[in-house]
Design a protein around this motif. Structure first.
Motif, mmCIF file in Angstrom:
data_model
loop_
_atom_site.group_PDB
_atom_site.id
_atom_site.type_symbol
_atom_site.label_atom_id
_atom_site.label_comp_id
_atom_site.label_asym_id
_atom_site.label_seq_id
_atom_site.Cartn_x
_atom_site.Cartn_y
_atom_site.Cartn_z
ATOM 1 N N ARG A 56 0.814 -1.208 0.000
ATOM 2 C CA ARG A 56 0.000 0.000 0.000
ATOM 3 C C ARG A 56 0.847 1.256 0.000
ATOM 4 N NH1 ARG A 56 -4.227 -2.205 4.437
ATOM 5 N NH2 ARG A 56 -5.546 -3.386 3.025
ATOM 6 N N ILE A 57 1.951 1.214 0.737
ATOM 7 C CA ILE A 57 2.809 2.402 0.764
ATOM 8 C C ILE A 57 3.382 2.646 -0.619
ATOM 9 C CG2 ILE A 57 4.917 3.380 1.700
ATOM 10 C CD1 ILE A 57 4.330 2.225 4.309
ATOM 11 N N ALA A 58 3.790 1.553 -1.286
ATOM 12 C CA ALA A 58 4.328 1.718 -2.641
ATOM 13 C C ALA A 58 3.291 2.329 -3.569
ATOM 14 C CB ALA A 58 4.777 0.354 -3.185
ATOM 15 N N LEU A 59 2.050 1.849 -3.456
ATOM 16 C CA LEU A 59 0.993 2.385 -4.308
ATOM 17 C C LEU A 59 0.708 3.843 -4.013
ATOM 18 C CD1 LEU A 59 -1.606 -0.473 -4.437
ATOM 19 C CD2 LEU A 59 -0.408 0.544 -6.353
ATOM 20 N N ALA A 60 0.678 4.156 -2.722
ATOM 21 C CA ALA A 60 0.383 5.534 -2.341
ATOM 22 C C ALA A 60 1.449 6.466 -2.896
ATOM 23 C CB ALA A 60 0.312 5.656 -0.821
ATOM 24 N N PHE A 61 2.677 6.037 -2.757
ATOM 25 C CA PHE A 61 3.795 6.811 -3.263
ATOM 26 C C PHE A 61 3.657 7.035 -4.768
ATOM 27 C CE2 PHE A 61 7.709 8.705 -2.518
ATOM 28 C CZ PHE A 61 8.626 8.344 -3.496
ATOM 29 N N THR A 62 3.339 5.931 -5.465
ATOM 30 C CA THR A 62 3.168 6.046 -6.920
ATOM 31 C C THR A 62 2.054 7.025 -7.252
ATOM 32 O OG1 THR A 62 3.530 3.670 -6.883
ATOM 33 C CG2 THR A 62 3.010 4.661 -9.014
ATOM 34 N N GLY A 63 0.930 6.843 -6.548
ATOM 35 C CA GLY A 63 -0.225 7.688 -6.834
ATOM 36 C C GLY A 63 0.083 9.157 -6.642
ATOM 37 N N VAL A 64 0.688 9.481 -5.502
ATOM 38 C CA VAL A 64 0.931 10.894 -5.207
ATOM 39 C C VAL A 64 1.944 11.494 -6.179
ATOM 40 C CG1 VAL A 64 1.869 12.462 -3.498
ATOM 41 C CG2 VAL A 64 0.268 10.717 -2.804
ATOM 42 N N SER A 65 3.003 10.743 -6.455
ATOM 43 C CA SER A 65 4.009 11.331 -7.352
ATOM 44 C C SER A 65 3.467 11.484 -8.767
ATOM 45 C CB SER A 65 5.295 10.515 -7.362
ATOM 46 O OG SER A 65 5.061 9.184 -7.078
ATOM 47 N N LEU A 66 2.648 10.518 -9.200
ATOM 48 C CA LEU A 66 2.041 10.654 -10.525
ATOM 49 C C LEU A 66 1.145 11.881 -10.583
ATOM 50 C CD1 LEU A 66 1.037 7.126 -11.801
ATOM 51 C CD2 LEU A 66 2.477 8.805 -12.919
ATOM 52 N N LEU A 67 0.442 12.122 -9.458
ATOM 53 C CA LEU A 67 -0.449 13.281 -9.415
ATOM 54 C C LEU A 67 0.358 14.563 -9.595
ATOM 55 C CD1 LEU A 67 -3.387 14.225 -8.892
ATOM 56 C CD2 LEU A 67 -2.780 14.416 -6.502
ATOM 57 N N VAL A 68 1.431 14.678 -8.831
ATOM 58 C CA VAL A 68 2.214 15.916 -8.883
ATOM 59 C C VAL A 68 2.838 16.093 -10.266
ATOM 60 C CG1 VAL A 68 4.222 17.087 -7.938
ATOM 61 C CG2 VAL A 68 2.683 15.891 -6.414
ATOM 62 N N VAL A 69 3.467 15.030 -10.736
ATOM 63 C CA VAL A 69 4.139 15.120 -12.032
ATOM 64 C C VAL A 69 3.131 15.342 -13.155
ATOM 65 C CG1 VAL A 69 5.423 13.761 -13.718
ATOM 66 C CG2 VAL A 69 6.126 13.748 -11.333
ATOM 67 N N GLY A 70 2.072 14.535 -13.117
ATOM 68 C CA GLY A 70 1.061 14.619 -14.171
ATOM 69 C C GLY A 70 0.417 15.988 -14.269
ATOM 70 N N THR A 71 0.000 16.526 -13.119
ATOM 71 C CA THR A 71 -0.681 17.814 -13.185
ATOM 72 C C THR A 71 0.276 18.930 -13.581
ATOM 73 O OG1 THR A 71 -0.446 17.906 -10.793
ATOM 74 C CG2 THR A 71 -2.613 17.363 -11.640
ATOM 75 N N THR A 72 1.515 18.832 -13.141
ATOM 76 C CA THR A 72 2.469 19.857 -13.566
ATOM 77 C C THR A 72 2.650 19.818 -15.073
ATOM 78 O OG1 THR A 72 3.638 19.249 -11.556
ATOM 79 C CG2 THR A 72 4.663 20.907 -12.947
#
Lengths: 214, 455
Positions: B178-194
C-alpha cells in the motif's frame, strides 16, 4: 480487558450496596470511564465536558451534589475532592426507579432519601437548615440566565416563597419571632402529598443483546 | 572478503528479480486498471474471503464462550436511559398541581421547581447525545484487529494463530504494497498535473487534466484497499453546483474524487500537501485560500460564488460539518456554503466499520499515525449515495436549507440527525444556547409574578 473473577465479585458487591442490576452497573462503568478519561476517579473539572449540562441553570449545584460528603454518606459536612466509581453509583442510586415489589416501609425510606438529596442541594452550608440566604441563592441561580430580571425581583420572589414556607411549617408567627430556616422535617411537611417517588428517577432502557447475522 | 562477493551478488540478483516481478504485478493488476477505470474484482473477492473468516471466527468464539459460560455480546444500546420527553412547563405544572395547599392561579416559585432541572441534569450526566459521537463506533463482533478488541478475551489457540497470521499479512505484505501504491499515486499526481499545466488552455488540456486526476485518485483508492459501492450515479454533481457530503475522515475526498471530477476548496498547507496543492491548481482551477484569507467569510463567499457562476468550472466539493464525526450521526452544517445560491448535490457516505474504522479522531491521532492505521486495517469498505439535487426555496433562509440537506443525507445514510455543532469537539457550548432554558423558566415565574402584583 482484565479477567473475569475479581470484577464479577466487585460487581456483585456493588449490586448489593446500590441496588442497580449488573447490566446497569456495567453501562454506568463505561460512562464513568468516559467522563473520567479512563482514570479511577472523577473531579469537578471532568463534568465540564458534557455540553447538555451547560444548559442547566443549576449545574453547579448538581455537580456539587456529587462531591457532597452528606450524599456520599462519608461525613456530615464538607466536599470531597474526587470520587471513585462506587461513590458515583451511590449518588446515582438516589435516582433509581421505584421497584414494584417495595413495601410501605421501603417506599417511605426511598422517599426520604430522595428528599434528603434535594434538601442537601438547598442547604449548602450543611447546618441542617435552609436559611433565607440559601433560598435566595437557589432562586437567583435558576433565574440567572434571564437578563431582564434584576436581582431585586429574584430576591423578592425568594422572600415571598420563604414566607409561604414559614406559614406552612410554623403557622402564625409572632411579629418579633424570627424564622431561622427550613429544617428537614419542615421540608418533609412541605412535600407531603407531592408524589416524587415516581418523578425523581431516571429510567434505564431495556438492554437487549443482538445476534450476529450477515 | 572474496568469498562474500559471489554470495553478495546472488542476493543482489535475487532481490533485483523479485522487485521486478513485484513491480510488474503491481503494474498489471493495479495501476493499469486504475488508469482505465476497470477492475479485476480482486478487492471484492478479498472482502468475501474476509467475511467468511470473520464468520468462522465468531462461531468459534461463541462456542468457546458457551463452554466457559461467559457473556460474549455486549448489550446493544443507543443510549442507556429513556429520557422523559415532557417539557419544562408541563412538568412544573404537574408537580404544583399535586401539591396540597396551593391554588393553581397564583403560582410562584416553589421548592419543587428545582426538580425538573435536577432530573434533567442527572440524565445528561448519565448519558448525553454529543460526547458519544466523538469516539469511534463500537463493533458487535471482533474483526481480528487488536485495536478493536474491547471485550473479547483469549478463547482458543486457533483464533490466536489466525490473529497472528492476520498481523503478519497486514504488516508485512499489505502495508509495503500500500505504501508503494500511495507513493506512486501521489508522485504521478504531482508530475502529471504539472505536465498538464504546460499545455495550452483548451479541450485537450481539460481532457488530460480530468484523466490524470481520476487515475491518481484511483491508484490511491487501491492503496487503501477501499471497496466502494456507488449508488444512484445519475445524480452525480454537474458543473456550477456544490457537492456537499458528511465528513468522517480525509479519505472522503479520495473516495468522492475517484468517481467524479471536482474542484477542491481548502487552505494552503506547507510541506507535501502544499506541493500537491500547487501542482493540482496548475492543471485546473481549484479554490485554495491563504491562511489569512480563511477568516474573512465575505472573501470566501465571494470567491466561491465567482467559481460557481462560471459554468465551465467544475463542481465544488465541500464538507459543511467542518470537522470529522464518527459516522454514526450528522452534525450541524455550517450555513456558509448554502448562502451562495447554487444547486446543492448532497452525497451520503457510510463506512462499514467491520473492515477498518475510518474515523479520524484528530485529538487522539496525528495525520501520519492515522494513515498508517488505515493502511494496516483489512480494508475500507463504504457506500456512497448520490442524492438528487436540491435548491434553496424562495422564502427559505440558509440555516433552514442547510438543515433540510442534512436530514436528507442522514436519512439516506442511516445516520442520526443532530442539531449540535461539530465544533463542540474542541470548544464549549455558546452562551446563547445556555440562556434559552433559563429564559423559559424565568418567564414562567416572572410572568406569574407580574399577574400577581397587578391583582
Amino acid at each position: 480487558m482484565g479477567s473475569s473473577q475479581s470484577t464479577s465479585e466487585e460487581v456483585r458487591e456493588l449490586v448489593g450496596k446500590t441496588g442497580f442490576s449488573s447490566d446497569q452497573i456495567e453501562q454506568l462503568h463505561r460512562r464513568f470511564k468516559q467522563l473520567s478519561g479512563n482514570q479511577l476517579t472523577i473531579r469537578k473539572e471532568n463534568f465540564n465536558n458534557i455540553p447538555d449540562l451547560e444548559l442547566n441553570p443549576i449545574r453547579s449545584k448538581i455537580i456539587r451534589a456529587f462531591f457532597d460528603n452528606r450524599n456520599l454518606r462519608k461525613a456530615p459536612t464538607g466536599l470531597a475532592d474526587e470520587i471513585n466509581f462506587e461513590d458515583f453509583l451511590t449518588i446515582m442510586s438516589y435516582f433509581r426507579p421505584i421497584e414494584t415489589n417495595m413495601d410501605e416501609e421501603q417506599l417511605e425510606h426511598c422517599r426520604k432519601e430522595k428528599l434528603r438529596f434535594l434538601f442537601h442541594m438547598y442547604d449548602s452550608d450543611s447546618d441542617g437548615r435552609i436559611t433565607l440566604e440559601e433560598y435566595r441563592n437557589v432562586v437567583e441561580e435558576l433565574l440567572s440566565g434571564n437578563p431582564h430580571i434584576e436581582k431585586e425581583s429574584a430576591r423578592s420572589i425568594a422572600d415571598g416563597a420563604m414566607m409561604e414556607a414559614a406559614s406552612v411549617c410554623v403557622g402564625q408567627m409572632q411579629p418579633d419571632q424570627v424564622y431561622e430556616g427550613i429544617t428537614f422535617d419542615d421540608f418533609l411537611k412541605i412535600w407531603q402529598g407531592i408524589d416524587i417517588e415516581t418523578k425523581m428517577h431516571v429510567r434505564f432502557l431495556n438492554m437487549e443483546t443482538i445476534a450476529l447475522c450477515h | 572478503m572474496f568469498l562474500l562477493l559471489p554470495f553478495n551478488s546472488l542476493i543482489v540478483n535475487l532481490l533485483g528479480i523479485s522487485l521486478t516481478v513485484l513491480f510488474t504485478l503491481l503494474l498489471v493488476f493495479i495501476i493499469v486498471p486504475a488508469i482505465f477505470g476497470v477492475s479485476f474484482g480482486i478487492r471484492k473477492l478479498y472482502m468475501k474471503t474476509l467475511l467468511k473468516i470473520f464468520a468462522w471466527a465468531t462461531l468459534r468464539m461463541e462456542r468457546g464462550a458457551k463452554e466457559k459460560n461467559h457473556q460474549l455480546y455486549k448489550p446493544y444500546t443507543n443510549g442507556i436511559i429513556a429520557k422523559d420527553p415532557t417539557s419544562l412547563e408541563e412538568e412544573i405544572k404537574e408537580i404544583r398541581k399535586s401539591g396540597s395547599n396551593k391554588a393553581l392561579d397564583t403560582p410562584e416559585f416553589e421548592l419543587s421547581d428545582i426538580f425538573y432541572f435536577c432530573r434533567k441534569g442527572m440524565e445528561t450526566i448519565m448519558d448525553d447525545e454529543v460526547t458519544k459521537r466523538f469516539s469511534a463506533e463500537e463493533l458487535e463482533s471482533w474483526n481480528l484487529l487488536s485495536r478493536t478488541n474491547y471485550n473479547f478475551q483469549y478463547i482458543s489457540l486457533r483464533l490466536t494463530v489466525l490473529w497472528g497470521l492476520g498481523v503478519l499479512i497486514r504488516y508485512c505484505f499489505l502495508l509495503p504494497l500500500r505504501i508503494a501504491l500511495a507513493f506512486t499515486g501521489v508522485s504521478l499526481l504531482v508530475v502529471g498535473t504539472t505536465m498538464v499545466g504546460y499545455l495550452p488552455n483548451g479541450r485537450f488540456k481539460e481532457f488530460m487534466s480530468k484523466h490524470v486526476h481520476l487515475m491518481c485518485y484511483r491508484i490511491c483508492v487501491r492503496a487503501l484497499t477501499a471497496i466502494i459501492t456507488y449508488h444512484d450515479r445519475e445524480n452525480r454533481p454537474r458543473n456550477g453546483g456544490i457537492c456537499v457530503a458528511n465528513h468522517t475522515s480525509p479519505i472522503d475526498v479520495i473516495i468522492l474524487a475517484s468517481d467524479g471530477y471536482y474542484a477542491m476548496v481548502g487552505q494552503i498547507h506547507g510541506g507535501l500537501m502544499g506541493v500537491i496543492q500547487k501542482a493540482m491548481v496548475k492543471a485546473c482551477p481549484h479554490v485554495w485560500f491563504e491562511r489569512s484569507e480563511v477568516k474573512d467569510r465575505h472573501l470566501v463567499a465571494e470567491r466561491l460564488t465567482e467559481h460557481v457562476q462560471d459554468k465551465s468550472k467544475l463542481p465544488i466539493l465541500i464538507f459543511p460539518e467542518g470537522t470529522c464525526i464518527n459516522n454514526t450521526s450528522v452534525m450541524m452544517f455550517k450555513k456558509g456554503s448554502f448562502e451562495i445560491g447554487a444547486t446543492v448535490y448532497p452525497v451520503a457516505i457510510k463506512y462499514d466499520p467491520q473492515f477498518g474504522d475510518a474515523f479520524w479522531n484528530s485529538s487522539k491521532y496525528g495525520m501520519v499515525t492515522y494513515l498508517l492505521r488505515m493502511m494496516t486495517s483489512w480494508a475500507i469498505v463504504c457506500s456512497v449515495w448520490y442524492l438528487p439535487p436540491m435548491t434553496r426555496e424562495a422564502n427559505e433562509d440558509a440555516v433552514h436549507f442547510a438543515n433540510r440537506v442534512k436530514s436528507a443525507i442522514a436519512r439516506q445514510g442511516g445516520l442520526v440527525d443532530l442539531l449540535w455543532d461539530g465544533g463542540l469537539k474542541r470548544e464549549k457550548v455558546k452562551d446563547t444556547f445556555k440562556e434559552e432554558q433559563q429564559k423559559l423558566y424565568s418567564k414562567m415565574i416572572v410572568g406569574n409574578h407580574e399577574d400577581r402584583s397587578r391583582s
